[in-house]
Scaffold this motif. Sequence first.
Motif, PDB file in Angstrom:
ATOM      1  N   ASP A  86       0.592  -1.187   0.174  1.00  0.00           N
ATOM      2  CA  ASP A  86      -0.258   0.037   0.064  1.00  0.00           C
ATOM      3  C   ASP A  86       1.040   1.367   0.007  1.00  0.00           C
ATOM      4  O   ASP A  86       2.182   1.354   0.481  1.00  0.00           O
ATOM      5  CB  ASP A  86      -0.935   0.103   1.168  1.00  0.00           C
ATOM      6  N   SER A  87       0.337   2.328  -0.584  1.00  0.00           N
ATOM      7  CA  SER A  87       1.145   3.532  -0.871  1.00  0.00           C
ATOM      8  C   SER A  87       1.129   4.362   0.316  1.00  0.00           C
ATOM      9  O   SER A  87       1.635   5.631   0.209  1.00  0.00           O
ATOM     10  CB  SER A  87       0.405   4.323  -2.024  1.00  0.00           C
ATOM     11  N   ASP A  88       0.772   3.777   1.591  1.00  0.00           N
ATOM     12  CA  ASP A  88       0.682   4.934   2.628  1.00  0.00           C
ATOM     13  C   ASP A  88       1.515   4.114   3.837  1.00  0.00           C
ATOM     14  O   ASP A  88       1.013   4.672   4.901  1.00  0.00           O
ATOM     15  CB  ASP A  88      -0.622   5.486   3.154  1.00  0.00           C
ATOM     16  N   ASP A  89       1.923   3.050   3.574  1.00  0.00           N
ATOM     17  CA  ASP A  89       2.964   2.211   4.686  1.00  0.00           C
ATOM     18  C   ASP A  89       4.242   2.229   4.528  1.00  0.00           C
ATOM     19  O   ASP A  89       4.666   2.705   3.591  1.00  0.00           O
ATOM     20  CB  ASP A  89       2.264   0.758   4.494  1.00  0.00           C
ATOM     21  N   LEU A 112       3.284 -17.035   0.992  1.00  0.00           N
ATOM     22  CA  LEU A 112       3.997 -17.098   2.039  1.00  0.00           C
ATOM     23  C   LEU A 112       3.432 -15.665   2.528  1.00  0.00           C
ATOM     24  O   LEU A 112       3.049 -14.619   1.936  1.00  0.00           O
ATOM     25  CB  LEU A 112       5.565 -17.095   1.929  1.00  0.00           C
ATOM     26  N   HIS A 113       3.591 -15.588   3.857  1.00  0.00           N
ATOM     27  CA  HIS A 113       3.394 -14.361   4.616  1.00  0.00           C
ATOM     28  C   HIS A 113       4.526 -13.901   5.753  1.00  0.00           C
ATOM     29  O   HIS A 113       4.715 -15.314   6.451  1.00  0.00           O
ATOM     30  CB  HIS A 113       1.961 -14.225   5.264  1.00  0.00           C
ATOM     31  N   VAL A 114       4.739 -12.920   5.979  1.00  0.00           N
ATOM     32  CA  VAL A 114       5.442 -12.482   6.960  1.00  0.00           C
ATOM     33  C   VAL A 114       4.584 -11.483   8.105  1.00  0.00           C
ATOM     34  O   VAL A 114       3.340 -11.525   7.899  1.00  0.00           O
ATOM     35  CB  VAL A 114       6.588 -11.616   6.816  1.00  0.00           C
ATOM     36  N   MET A 115       5.009 -10.606   8.912  1.00  0.00           N
ATOM     37  CA  MET A 115       3.917  -9.920   9.726  1.00  0.00           C
ATOM     38  C   MET A 115       4.384  -8.494   9.949  1.00  0.00           C
ATOM     39  O   MET A 115       5.356  -8.248   9.249  1.00  0.00           O
ATOM     40  CB  MET A 115       4.039 -10.757  11.217  1.00  0.00           C
ATOM     41  N   TYR A 116       3.682  -7.776  10.578  1.00  0.00           N
ATOM     42  CA  TYR A 116       3.841  -6.223  10.593  1.00  0.00           C
ATOM     43  C   TYR A 116       3.433  -5.728  11.873  1.00  0.00           C
ATOM     44  O   TYR A 116       2.937  -6.344  12.520  1.00  0.00           O
ATOM     45  CB  TYR A 116       3.072  -5.663   9.317  1.00  0.00           C
ATOM     46  N   GLN A 117       3.787  -4.553  11.827  1.00  0.00           N
ATOM     47  CA  GLN A 117       3.284  -3.727  13.250  1.00  0.00           C
ATOM     48  C   GLN A 117       2.406  -2.681  12.452  1.00  0.00           C
ATOM     49  O   GLN A 117       2.726  -1.962  11.454  1.00  0.00           O
ATOM     50  CB  GLN A 117       4.277  -3.144  14.056  1.00  0.00           C
ATOM     51  N   ILE A 118       1.363  -2.069  13.403  1.00  0.00           N
ATOM     52  CA  ILE A 118       0.654  -0.844  12.964  1.00  0.00           C
ATOM     53  C   ILE A 118       1.418   0.320  13.831  1.00  0.00           C
ATOM     54  O   ILE A 118       1.758   0.353  15.018  1.00  0.00           O
ATOM     55  CB  ILE A 118      -0.634  -1.222  13.621  1.00  0.00           C
ATOM     56  N   LYS A 119       1.783   1.547  12.721  1.00  0.00           N
ATOM     57  CA  LYS A 119       2.377   2.547  13.435  1.00  0.00           C
ATOM     58  C   LYS A 119       1.548   3.703  13.353  1.00  0.00           C
ATOM     59  O   LYS A 119       0.777   4.044  12.286  1.00  0.00           O
ATOM     60  CB  LYS A 119       3.632   2.874  12.852  1.00  0.00           C
ATOM     61  N   ASP A 120       1.287   4.492  14.487  1.00  0.00           N
ATOM     62  CA  ASP A 120       0.239   5.485  14.656  1.00  0.00           C
ATOM     63  C   ASP A 120       1.119   6.778  13.917  1.00  0.00           C
ATOM     64  O   ASP A 120       2.274   7.111  14.282  1.00  0.00           O
ATOM     65  CB  ASP A 120      -0.021   6.061  16.199  1.00  0.00           C
ATOM     66  N   GLN A 121       0.649   7.376  12.871  1.00  0.00           N
ATOM     67  CA  GLN A 121       1.246   8.500  12.081  1.00  0.00           C
ATOM     68  C   GLN A 121       1.629   9.464  12.857  1.00  0.00           C
ATOM     69  O   GLN A 121       2.786  10.291  12.756  1.00  0.00           O
ATOM     70  CB  GLN A 121       0.336   8.693  10.950  1.00  0.00           C
ATOM     71  N   THR A 122       0.620   9.978  13.950  1.00  0.00           N
ATOM     72  CA  THR A 122       0.916  11.139  14.736  1.00  0.00           C
ATOM     73  C   THR A 122       1.826  10.862  16.034  1.00  0.00           C
ATOM     74  O   THR A 122       2.988  11.776  16.081  1.00  0.00           O
ATOM     75  CB  THR A 122      -0.410  11.447  15.409  1.00  0.00           C
ATOM     76  N   THR A 123       1.661   9.614  16.471  1.00  0.00           N
ATOM     77  CA  THR A 123       2.595   9.387  17.671  1.00  0.00           C
ATOM     78  C   THR A 123       3.835   8.492  17.579  1.00  0.00           C
ATOM     79  O   THR A 123       4.764   8.664  18.277  1.00  0.00           O
ATOM     80  CB  THR A 123       1.796   8.768  18.937  1.00  0.00           C
ATOM     81  N   GLU A 196       8.332 -12.959  11.510  1.00  0.00           N
ATOM     82  CA  GLU A 196       9.136 -11.939  11.471  1.00  0.00           C
ATOM     83  C   GLU A 196       8.379 -10.607  10.883  1.00  0.00           C
ATOM     84  O   GLU A 196       7.474 -10.627  10.012  1.00  0.00           O
ATOM     85  CB  GLU A 196      10.167 -12.160  10.224  1.00  0.00           C
ATOM     86  N   ILE A 197       8.611  -9.623  11.626  1.00  0.00           N
ATOM     87  CA  ILE A 197       8.114  -8.285  11.157  1.00  0.00           C
ATOM     88  C   ILE A 197       8.874  -7.484  10.071  1.00  0.00           C
ATOM     89  O   ILE A 197       9.968  -7.144  10.504  1.00  0.00           O
ATOM     90  CB  ILE A 197       7.693  -7.338  12.454  1.00  0.00           C
ATOM     91  N   THR A 198       8.284  -6.969   9.247  1.00  0.00           N
ATOM     92  CA  THR A 198       9.313  -6.504   8.001  1.00  0.00           C
ATOM     93  C   THR A 198       8.645  -5.381   7.346  1.00  0.00           C
ATOM     94  O   THR A 198       9.094  -4.703   6.360  1.00  0.00           O
ATOM     95  CB  THR A 198       9.512  -7.553   6.996  1.00  0.00           C
ATOM     96  N   SER A 199       7.361  -4.620   8.037  1.00  0.00           N
ATOM     97  CA  SER A 199       6.738  -3.741   7.636  1.00  0.00           C
ATOM     98  C   SER A 199       5.881  -2.912   8.608  1.00  0.00           C
ATOM     99  O   SER A 199       5.492  -3.718   9.574  1.00  0.00           O
ATOM    100  CB  SER A 199       5.904  -3.795   6.306  1.00  0.00           C
ATOM    101  N   TYR A 200       5.626  -1.803   8.394  1.00  0.00           N
ATOM    102  CA  TYR A 200       4.721  -1.045   9.345  1.00  0.00           C
ATOM    103  C   TYR A 200       3.345  -0.843   8.442  1.00  0.00           C
ATOM    104  O   TYR A 200       3.630  -0.196   7.206  1.00  0.00           O
ATOM    105  CB  TYR A 200       5.077   0.354   9.722  1.00  0.00           C
ATOM    106  N   LEU A 201       2.210  -0.943   9.037  1.00  0.00           N
ATOM    107  CA  LEU A 201       0.928  -0.557   8.387  1.00  0.00           C
ATOM    108  C   LEU A 201       0.864   0.968   9.028  1.00  0.00           C
ATOM    109  O   LEU A 201       0.670   0.776  10.253  1.00  0.00           O
ATOM    110  CB  LEU A 201       0.080  -1.258   8.576  1.00  0.00           C
ATOM    111  N   ILE A 202       0.737   2.135   8.213  1.00  0.00           N
ATOM    112  CA  ILE A 202       0.489   3.357   9.170  1.00  0.00           C
ATOM    113  C   ILE A 202      -0.735   3.641   9.233  1.00  0.00           C
ATOM    114  O   ILE A 202      -1.670   3.857   8.544  1.00  0.00           O
ATOM    115  CB  ILE A 202       1.266   4.516   8.144  1.00  0.00           C
ATOM    116  N   GLN A 203      -1.296   3.843  10.591  1.00  0.00           N
ATOM    117  CA  GLN A 203      -2.585   4.303  11.042  1.00  0.00           C
ATOM    118  C   GLN A 203      -2.815   5.710  10.920  1.00  0.00           C
ATOM    119  O   GLN A 203      -2.015   6.500  11.565  1.00  0.00           O
ATOM    120  CB  GLN A 203      -2.765   3.969  12.328  1.00  0.00           C
ATOM    121  N   HIS A 204      -3.718   6.335  10.218  1.00  0.00           N
ATOM    122  CA  HIS A 204      -4.069   7.564   9.852  1.00  0.00           C
ATOM    123  C   HIS A 204      -5.374   7.737   9.627  1.00  0.00           C
ATOM    124  O   HIS A 204      -6.318   6.948   9.301  1.00  0.00           O
ATOM    125  CB  HIS A 204      -3.116   8.324   8.928  1.00  0.00           C
ATOM    126  N   ASP A 205      -6.031   8.960   9.688  1.00  0.00           N
ATOM    127  CA  ASP A 205      -7.365   9.318   9.542  1.00  0.00           C
ATOM    128  C   ASP A 205      -7.897   8.966   8.322  1.00  0.00           C
ATOM    129  O   ASP A 205      -9.074   8.777   8.069  1.00  0.00           O
ATOM    130  CB  ASP A 205      -7.633  10.696   9.999  1.00  0.00           C
TER     131      ASP A 205
END
Length: 296
Positions: A86-89, A112-123, A196-205
Amino acid sequence: MFLSIVIPTYNRAHLIENTLQRVLDQTCDDFEVIIIDDGSTDNTEEIIQPYLSEKVKYYRIPNSERGAARNRGTELAKGNYVNWFDSDDEMLPNHVSFIKELVEKNNKPEVLHVMYQIKDQTTGKTTTIQSSYSSRQRKRKNFLIEGNYLACNPVIVRRDIALENPFIENRNLSASEDYELWLRLLAKYTFVKSAEITSYLIQHDERSVNTMTDPDKLELRFLTFLKYIDTNKQLKEFLGIDYSYFVMRNYLILAVDLAYNGHKRKGLFYLKKALREHKRALNQRVFWATLKHLIF
């Protein structure tokens, strides 16, 4: 070439530059980037111009939603594997290298799949999705029965399989088109899984799942999703005795979404449908979360 990273985008000029920079910061360079602009009306094309090269290609299509944009990118892909990002991650620097190692260790797996973390864009605070996606679930063949823990970024599919199994291009399915595909693939192929975590999903409004609050659209999305599942004989056979439980879970998720957004009457309707579908509805946290939103 090992990996084609397909990035669909729509009006993300203010976010896609960061995504592209993180992609190009990879420690392994055995990849290409295919940007599919899904009819943006902002200055996306201008913003990505400095990044275009033999490695990074840009294509513009009439607005057709993400499923169609991803399918178009897959058709253009030259890599042995396809990763829809995705173009916002954000990718971590080891995303491509770890995936390549995983493929080599597992004799060229189909999916196959790996895993990710959700990152808050503001904090900048991160949340690990594995808190919901337990090791017990990972060991189950139908590990997606509880919900879609994968998103698009961590899933990698062999190109021939991706071409044979495209995303459904139905606007009514928007925001659930990836879940439908993962389930369809899960019924046919073996998933190689890694925590294994290899990306961030960016949480934004502006994230689409946060802006979809219209009750009719929410209802149509879930019912369209369940219709595709119900009419897929192979997938229903794969789910087997868990099919009713799966439907109940989706009714509950719809109910809590409706109730949370203030649509209490419809929320109550689907809460009742979940109860009628499977008695284990009462054991689900989301059942009581829905009640909370209905009462207060």
